[in-house]
Every structure is written in structure tokens, then in C-alpha cells.
Design a protein around this motif. Structure first.
Motif: not given
Length: 156
Positions: A110-114, A116-138
């Protein structure tokens, strides 16, 4: 009849992350810590649940990190974990070059604001262990919901 060719594996992230915080909200589980890391190259912010019983990390550690769709030595992806890659004499895999490996699935993009810049948040599940990655959409545009991924890490 044509045989189906395996897809080429995609490396979506290949960067070094420095651990900035460990368990910022307190310790929730005995063998799991939540670490917050910042990347050197692409300025990603990664929050990761990690099994510290088998891979202890501390604030200040630098972690060479790869997120990829495949780990086989021939550069293809099967879309799932293949335990034969761990057996001696069964070929090589990228796992041989790393100390900590997990297999999981993207469950949110999903898109998120960080600031005044637009960023993307990616959420990944590794069998219950979670990873959140936030960065530039490109930089995160190739991630897709339901995509199977491997996380590979080693201290650098």
C-alpha cells in the motif's frame, strides 16, 4: 506438447541494513525480537521479526539482505520452498552464501505518506514472523500481493 519453462528468479531487494533498534515496544516473545533497520543504498526502513535463538542480532549490526523470488543455483524460481536444496550433493542455492533464510508471502502492498513524500509499504509474513519494508515506490514496484519470497541475510 511444450514443456513449461521455469521462471527466472527476481531479486527485488539487495542492500545492507543497519540495526537501529531492537524490541522498541518491549520483548513480547522469548525467542523472537523485532528489529528496525535502515538500508545504506536505497534508504529503506525495514521492521523485521527475527528468531534470535538461531540468529542473534544486536543494535549496530549490519545485515546484507536479499529479497528474491528464487534461491536455486540455476537462477530459476519454483514459487515455493524446496527442501532438497539443503541436502548435500543436490546442487547449489543462494542459501549457501547466507546465514539466515526464511520463506514467506507478500500479504499487503500500500501507499503511505512519510513526511511530505509518497512511499510504499510492503508487508510479508514468514510463517508468523513479519517484515515491513518502507521505501520509494520506484524501488518497490515489483512486489505483488501473494508473491512468494525468500529473505536471505548475513552479517557484513
Amino acid at each position: 506438447m511444450q514443456t513449461k519453462q521455469p521462471k527466472a528468479a527476481k531479486t527485488l531487494v539487495n542492500d545492507v541494513f543497519e540495526v537501529k533498534e531492537k524490541d522498541p515496544d518491549g520483548k513480547k516473545f522469548d525467542k523472537v525480537s523485532r528489529i528496525i533497520c535502515h538500508s545504506d543504498l536505497y534508504e529503506f526502513v525495514m521492521t523485521l521479526d527475527i528468531n534470535i535463538d538461531i540468529y542473534p542480532v544486536e543494535v549496530g549490526d549490519k545485515l546484507a539482505t536479499v529479497l528474491t523470488t528464487g534461491i536455486s543455483g540455476d537462477g530459476t524460481t519454483s514459487g515455493s520452498y524446496d527442501k532438497t536444496l539443503q541436502q548435500p550433493g543436490k546442487g547449489t542455492s543462494q542459501m549457501d552464501q547466507y546465514e539466515y533464510v526464511m520463506h514467506g508471502k507478500v500479504f499487503k502492498y500500500k501507499d503511505v505518506e512519510k513526511g511530505n513524500q509518497s512511499h510504499v509499504e510492503v508487508l510479508i509474513s514468514f510463517g508468523g514472523l513479519l517484515l515491513q519494508l518502507i521505501g520509494e515506490p520506484s524501488r518497490l514496484s515489483e512486489f505483488e500481493v501473494d508473491m512468494n519470497l525468500f529473505l536471505l541475510m548475513r552479517k557484513s
